[in-house]
Design an enzyme around this catalytic site. Sequence first.
Site, short mmCIF file in Angstrom:
data_model
loop_
_atom_site.label_atom_id
_atom_site.label_comp_id
_atom_site.label_asym_id
_atom_site.label_seq_id
_atom_site.Cartn_x
_atom_site.Cartn_y
_atom_site.Cartn_z
N ARG A 133 9.57 63.78 36.20
CA ARG A 133 8.28 63.18 36.54
C ARG A 133 8.38 62.26 37.75
O ARG A 133 7.37 61.89 38.34
CB ARG A 133 7.72 62.41 35.34
N TYR A 181 19.85 74.00 37.43
CA TYR A 181 20.52 75.19 36.89
C TYR A 181 19.46 76.20 36.48
O TYR A 181 18.46 75.84 35.83
CB TYR A 181 21.32 74.74 35.67
N SER A 182 19.65 77.45 36.82
CA SER A 182 18.63 78.46 36.48
C SER A 182 19.01 79.22 35.22
O SER A 182 20.00 79.95 35.18
CB SER A 182 18.47 79.45 37.63
N ASP A 229 15.73 58.52 47.76
CA ASP A 229 16.02 57.31 48.53
C ASP A 229 16.17 56.13 47.57
O ASP A 229 15.76 56.20 46.41
CB ASP A 229 14.95 57.06 49.60
N ARG A 260 17.24 81.55 34.17
CA ARG A 260 16.82 82.93 34.42
C ARG A 260 17.99 83.69 35.02
O ARG A 260 18.17 84.88 34.79
CB ARG A 260 15.66 82.98 35.42
N ARG A 294 12.97 53.38 33.79
CA ARG A 294 13.80 54.04 32.77
C ARG A 294 14.88 53.14 32.18
O ARG A 294 15.57 53.56 31.24
CB ARG A 294 14.42 55.32 33.35
#
Length: 319
Positions: free
Chosen positions: A126, A135-136, A227, A138, A238
């Site tokens: 977000r 990481y894929s 940045d 698919r 967080r």
Amino acid sequence: MEARVEAEVTRGGPAGAPGHEIRRVEPERPWVDVMGGASRLEIGVLDHGFIALVDVMPRLVPQGQTADSAVVRAARVSYGEGTKKVSEDRGLIRYLMRHRHTTPFEMVEVAFHVAMPVFVARQWIRHRTANVNEYSARYSIVRDRFYRPGLEAVRKQSASNRQGGEEAFDLGDDQQRATAEAFLAYIDRVEAGYPEYLSLTERGVSREMARIGLPQSVYTEWYWKCDLHNTLRFLSLRLDAHAQLEIRAYASAMMALLEPLAPHTLEAFRDYEMGAMRLTRLEIEALKDAMAGGAGEIASENKRERAEWEEKKGRLGVG
Ligand SMILES: Cc1cc2nc3c(=O)[nH]c(=O)nc-3n(C[C@H](O)[C@H](O)[C@H](O)COP(=O)(O)OP(=O)(O)OC[C@H]3O[C@@H](n4cnc5c(N)ncnc54)[C@H](O)[C@@H]3O)c2cc1C
């Protein structure tokens, strides 16, 4: 900032065209790597995760300096030579942070390689100002790595905050212990579907379909570059007690990696952001009332707002 000692002019440009003059300036002091020559600086997080600092801009700084120097260099362009004499780097950085003069902090960039459970990644993504490459699932088989909290870390639903779960189950209480154990048994059952995911891909189900059945506790990985200004914004949100414990663990490790890199900036961030408190107009009125010997009640009927003020009063030692 470092003095420039040598100038050498190189003439370039296509034959016959006017040349571009490239003036090469040598540093006064040798450059040093802000990562101390390491290819990555890594901290383990949760049971299978990690956060690794893999690159920084500026990576090289004049000896004796840190990445703070890029903040200061950029800031001084706005204040000119006059200020240079009176404000030393730490003071300038602290001034910038206090006055929310944020763009100089955007001159530093940090890149991390992170492995985290999907539910943490969903919160993390977000923060839109970063550049991310994940990481894929698919393209590749998802690895057999699932987040499984310890029994003592299973948290209850908070009664006051619908998004939160701060308090752990009391393992001395049989009923509460049984509930925490039932939760972990449920997690284990969900994870036990992994061999079926593998076998279905082996039988020809596409990886993009097979992954649909994997739980949010499965780990994913990405490279995340941002940045410093927006990274601090990420940390501010967080590391906060309202953020979920698991993402807080990553934020805290990120902070530990950043601190030696830009120590003055991180110190100012601790002082003026993390350790700071924002008061609303109503809260200031209530505070004035408390200081004048009144009850220090906030003029609001909103239960949440009243609770927030009580929390702040506690931190201020008022009432
Ligand atoms: C405790 C907590 C609970 C949360 N709960 C929820 C929830 O229930 N549901 C939910 O959907 N989200 C939730 N979020 C996510 C939250 O709403 C933010 O999306 C997230 O924290 C990122 O913040 P940000 O937008 O400031 O960061 P970034 O995306 O990094 O943006 C930084 C700043 O850049 C500017 N910016 C970036 N992109 C844009 C844009 N497209 N347009 C205009 N300005 C932009 C804004 O000023 C923004 O503040 C929660 C976050 C926290 C910390």
